[in-house]
Motif scaffolding. Structure first.
Motif, PDB file in Angstrom:
ATOM      1  N   GLY A 272       0.843  -1.264  -0.152  1.00 41.39           N
ATOM      2  CA  GLY A 272       0.080   0.082   0.078  1.00 41.39           C
ATOM      3  C   GLY A 272       0.779   1.324  -0.005  1.00 41.39           C
ATOM      4  N   CYS A 273       0.553   2.229  -0.742  1.00 38.65           N
ATOM      5  CA  CYS A 273       0.936   3.262  -0.870  1.00 38.65           C
ATOM      6  C   CYS A 273       0.251   4.619  -0.730  1.00 38.65           C
ATOM      7  CB  CYS A 273       2.098   3.482  -2.301  1.00 38.65           C
ATOM      8  SG  CYS A 273       2.777   5.246  -2.424  1.00 38.65           S
ATOM      9  N   THR A 274       0.560   5.600  -0.027  1.00 43.68           N
ATOM     10  CA  THR A 274      -0.214   6.818   0.413  1.00 43.68           C
ATOM     11  C   THR A 274       0.050   7.860  -0.528  1.00 43.68           C
ATOM     12  OG1 THR A 274       1.275   7.441   2.172  1.00 43.68           O
ATOM     13  CG2 THR A 274      -0.144   5.859   2.769  1.00 43.68           C
ATOM     14  N   CYS A 275       0.627   7.684  -1.488  1.00 43.00           N
ATOM     15  CA  CYS A 275       0.946   9.090  -2.396  1.00 43.00           C
ATOM     16  C   CYS A 275      -0.205   9.347  -3.072  1.00 43.00           C
ATOM     17  CB  CYS A 275       2.140   8.649  -3.285  1.00 43.00           C
ATOM     18  SG  CYS A 275       1.835   7.682  -4.550  1.00 43.00           S
ATOM     19  N   SER A 276      -0.354  10.751  -3.456  1.00 45.46           N
ATOM     20  CA  SER A 276      -1.542  11.157  -4.233  1.00 45.46           C
ATOM     21  C   SER A 276      -1.103  12.560  -4.687  1.00 45.46           C
ATOM     22  CB  SER A 276      -2.676  11.223  -3.332  1.00 45.46           C
ATOM     23  OG  SER A 276      -2.675  12.390  -2.257  1.00 45.46           O
ATOM     24  N   GLU A 277      -2.060  13.102  -5.522  1.00 48.48           N
ATOM     25  CA  GLU A 277      -1.694  14.507  -6.121  1.00 48.48           C
ATOM     26  C   GLU A 277      -1.923  15.488  -5.013  1.00 48.48           C
ATOM     27  OE1 GLU A 277      -4.028  17.195  -9.131  1.00 48.48           O
ATOM     28  OE2 GLU A 277      -3.497  15.160  -9.885  1.00 48.48           O
ATOM     29  N   ASP A 278      -2.900  15.260  -4.263  1.00 50.22           N
ATOM     30  CA  ASP A 278      -3.148  15.929  -3.221  1.00 50.22           C
ATOM     31  C   ASP A 278      -1.986  16.408  -2.162  1.00 50.22           C
ATOM     32  OD1 ASP A 278      -5.454  17.067  -4.152  1.00 50.22           O
ATOM     33  OD2 ASP A 278      -6.732  15.833  -2.912  1.00 50.22           O
ATOM     34  N   ASP A 305       7.826  12.081  -8.743  1.00 49.22           N
ATOM     35  CA  ASP A 305       7.745  10.622  -8.896  1.00 49.22           C
ATOM     36  C   ASP A 305       7.725  10.199  -7.423  1.00 49.22           C
ATOM     37  OD1 ASP A 305       7.953  10.501 -11.665  1.00 49.22           O
ATOM     38  OD2 ASP A 305       9.971  11.061 -11.591  1.00 49.22           O
ATOM     39  N   CYS A 306       6.827   9.197  -7.270  1.00 49.99           N
ATOM     40  CA  CYS A 306       6.885   8.494  -5.910  1.00 49.99           C
ATOM     41  C   CYS A 306       7.884   7.387  -5.823  1.00 49.99           C
ATOM     42  CB  CYS A 306       5.546   7.898  -5.656  1.00 49.99           C
ATOM     43  SG  CYS A 306       5.333   6.943  -4.062  1.00 49.99           S
ATOM     44  N   GLN A 307       8.720   7.383  -5.084  1.00 43.99           N
ATOM     45  CA  GLN A 307       9.758   6.394  -5.212  1.00 43.99           C
ATOM     46  C   GLN A 307       9.265   5.025  -4.625  1.00 43.99           C
ATOM     47  OE1 GLN A 307      12.712   7.002  -5.965  1.00 43.99           O
ATOM     48  NE2 GLN A 307      13.235   9.271  -5.577  1.00 43.99           N
ATOM     49  N   PHE A 308       8.102   5.101  -3.950  1.00 44.65           N
ATOM     50  CA  PHE A 308       7.480   3.772  -3.495  1.00 44.65           C
ATOM     51  C   PHE A 308       6.993   2.835  -4.220  1.00 44.65           C
ATOM     52  CE2 PHE A 308       8.285   5.906   0.522  1.00 44.65           C
ATOM     53  CZ  PHE A 308       8.844   5.042   1.371  1.00 44.65           C
ATOM     54  N   CYS A 309       5.868   3.686  -5.264  1.00 43.87           N
ATOM     55  CA  CYS A 309       5.114   2.930  -6.053  1.00 43.87           C
ATOM     56  C   CYS A 309       5.375   3.287  -7.640  1.00 43.87           C
ATOM     57  CB  CYS A 309       3.505   3.463  -5.721  1.00 43.87           C
ATOM     58  SG  CYS A 309       3.019   4.906  -6.300  1.00 43.87           S
ATOM     59  N   GLY A 310       6.230   4.339  -7.712  1.00 43.24           N
ATOM     60  CA  GLY A 310       6.627   4.695  -9.194  1.00 43.24           C
ATOM     61  C   GLY A 310       5.405   5.710  -9.855  1.00 43.24           C
ATOM     62  N   ALA A 311       4.441   5.810  -8.988  1.00 42.71           N
ATOM     63  CA  ALA A 311       3.458   6.992  -9.499  1.00 42.71           C
ATOM     64  C   ALA A 311       4.196   8.329 -10.141  1.00 42.71           C
ATOM     65  CB  ALA A 311       2.702   7.500  -8.461  1.00 42.71           C
ATOM     66  N   HIS A 312       3.825   8.967 -11.150  1.00 44.77           N
ATOM     67  CA  HIS A 312       4.581   9.908 -12.005  1.00 44.77           C
ATOM     68  C   HIS A 312       3.483  11.232 -11.765  1.00 44.77           C
ATOM     69  CE1 HIS A 312       6.933  12.434 -14.248  1.00 44.77           C
ATOM     70  NE2 HIS A 312       6.070  12.629 -15.358  1.00 44.77           N
ATOM     71  N   TYR A 313       3.742  12.253 -11.491  1.00 40.31           N
ATOM     72  CA  TYR A 313       2.741  13.317 -11.207  1.00 40.31           C
ATOM     73  C   TYR A 313       3.062  14.603 -11.932  1.00 40.31           C
ATOM     74  CZ  TYR A 313       0.792  10.832  -7.434  1.00 40.31           C
ATOM     75  OH  TYR A 313       0.341   9.623  -6.648  1.00 40.31           O
ATOM     76  N   VAL A 314       2.391  15.303 -12.714  1.00 43.09           N
ATOM     77  CA  VAL A 314       2.645  16.343 -13.821  1.00 43.09           C
ATOM     78  C   VAL A 314       1.803  17.607 -13.318  1.00 43.09           C
ATOM     79  CG1 VAL A 314       2.921  17.138 -16.002  1.00 43.09           C
ATOM     80  CG2 VAL A 314       3.300  15.093 -15.545  1.00 43.09           C
ATOM     81  N   PHE A 315       2.472  18.603 -12.868  1.00 48.96           N
ATOM     82  CA  PHE A 315       1.554  19.826 -12.498  1.00 48.96           C
ATOM     83  C   PHE A 315       1.828  21.198 -13.371  1.00 48.96           C
ATOM     84  CE2 PHE A 315       2.662  17.156  -8.800  1.00 48.96           C
ATOM     85  CZ  PHE A 315       1.328  17.119  -8.228  1.00 48.96           C
ATOM     86  N   ASP A 316       0.873  21.915 -13.133  1.00 51.85           N
ATOM     87  CA  ASP A 316       1.080  23.342 -13.783  1.00 51.85           C
ATOM     88  C   ASP A 316       1.722  24.203 -13.074  1.00 51.85           C
ATOM     89  OD1 ASP A 316       0.879  26.041 -14.483  1.00 51.85           O
ATOM     90  OD2 ASP A 316      -1.294  25.653 -15.312  1.00 51.85           O
ATOM     91  N   PRO A 317       2.950  24.525 -13.051  1.00 48.80           N
ATOM     92  CA  PRO A 317       3.383  25.395 -11.951  1.00 48.80           C
ATOM     93  C   PRO A 317       2.695  26.495 -11.279  1.00 48.80           C
ATOM     94  CG  PRO A 317       4.719  25.967 -14.087  1.00 48.80           C
ATOM     95  CD  PRO A 317       3.602  24.812 -14.224  1.00 48.80           C
TER      96      PRO A 317
END
Length: 338
Positions: A272-278, A305-317
């Motif tokens: 289980g990974c707790t990463c999220s965009e928020d 990038d989440c080191q645990f699950c590899g999720a990749h997030y992209v944001f408008d600066p």
């Protein structure tokens, strides 16, 4: 209490107590959760083994965490394997599974993938144990140097030094091939620990650097009980630890039948990974617009990038930091919200 019945023991931690020896412990077996942890990355086999070891240690130690608590282990060294990190999230409610995640950072150019001693690839460093009891509390942190030739020995030293509790880990892990299944990782282990009420004989450590050993803590009958339990644990075989042919309750009886073993409710463990965009947005909320510009890529985005699950997030600066002028959905921020 759990009865001695047939249970699917993969990804399970079983707590027990040896009434005759005044020793408590846990038996754990990881299968699918370990595969889920390792498939997130393309680690060399040596690094995979170290991740498997620290994940198994985390599951064994974490079983004592109360509901909604979080246990983290962090190993940091000056060698090619720089970081090993795990998080164990205790169940949110009774009967729910615990969640486990892990990752590693290493220097591929310095790493000796054929090293006979994987632990030596970590080098000089420390093991940190962190316990987060939730909102409104201060996290606990304890540390111990890396020595003794294994991560398991480091964890034993931590308990002797920080809590003055003699503790023993016996671990086995590696790739397994079973009928009808492809090669995959399995791990199993036993943790023994004297009950906290055991008498303390000394405070000065006789180990390297003044660290405590079990002989510095125990005396008399308690020392005899501890020695006897460890002699019995020494008879365990690697295949018994990793399974799957030997159930955990059967193994417990084989090892410690004369010590009057008593088992308690088993705890299931899942990846289980707790990463999220928020969560990423929240972590970036402390930065100014200038700081965010330094994080912005040539493509005009901020990535994480989440080191645990590899999720990749992209944001408008423009939607990040405390000076953001856009909402996460891209709409302009109102003056009252800016």
């Amino acid at each position: 209490m759990t009865s001695f019945t047939d249970i699917v023991w993969d990804d399970t931690v079983l707590p027990f107590q040896l009434d005759r020896a005044d020793v408590r412990g846990r038996i754990a077996r990881l299968d699918g959760v370990l595969e889920d942890v390792l498939r997130q990355h393309d680690y060399p086999a040596l690094v995979e083994g170290l991740v498997a070891e620290v994940a198994l240690l985390t599951a064994l130690i974490g079983q004592t965490m109360k509901l909604r608590w979080k246990l983290s282990l962090q190993v940091r060294g000056k060698g090619p394997v720089r970081i090993l990190a795990t998080d164990y999230y205790a169940p949110a409610e009774e009967g729910a599974p615990a969640r486990l995640r892990a990752w590693a950072s290493y220097d591929a150019e310095r790493l000796n993938e054929n090293a006979a001693d994987p632990f030596a690839e970590i080098g000089e460093g420390y093991l940190a144990v962190l316990i987060d009891q939730g909102e409104g509390t201060l996290p606990y942190q304890g540390m111990t140097p890396l020595d003794g030739g294994s991560l398991a020995h480091c964890a034993e030293t931590y308990f002797a030094q920080s809590e003055q509790l003699p503790t023993r880990f016996q671990l086995a892990f590696g790739r397994s091939t079973e009928p009808g299944q492809g090669e995959h990782w399995r791990a199993g282990g036993v943790m023994l620990q004297m009950m906290p009420a055991s008498p303390v004989a000394a405070r000065e450590g006789s180990g390297e650097g003044g660290l405590l050993r079990h002989s510095d803590i125990l005396s008399g009958a308690a020392d005899e009980d501890w020695t006897r339990a460890n002699v019995l644990l020494d008879t365990v075989e690697e295949m018994e630890l990793t399974g799957p042919s030997v159930g955990l309750t059967n193994l417990l009886v084989r090892l410690f039948n004369e010590e009057e073993p008593r088992i308690f409710d088993a705890q299931k463990v899942e990846f289980g990974c707790t990463c999220s965009e928020d969560r990423v947005r929240t972590s970036l909320s402390i930065y100014s617009a200038k700081d965010i510009r330094h994080m912005t890529t040539a493509e005009g985005t901020v990535t994480a990038d989440c080191q645990f699950c590899g999720a990749h997030y992209v944001f408008d600066p423009l939607s990040l930091g405390f000076e953001a002028v856009k909402n996460p959905d891209g709409s302009p921020k109102e003056a009252d919200d800016a």
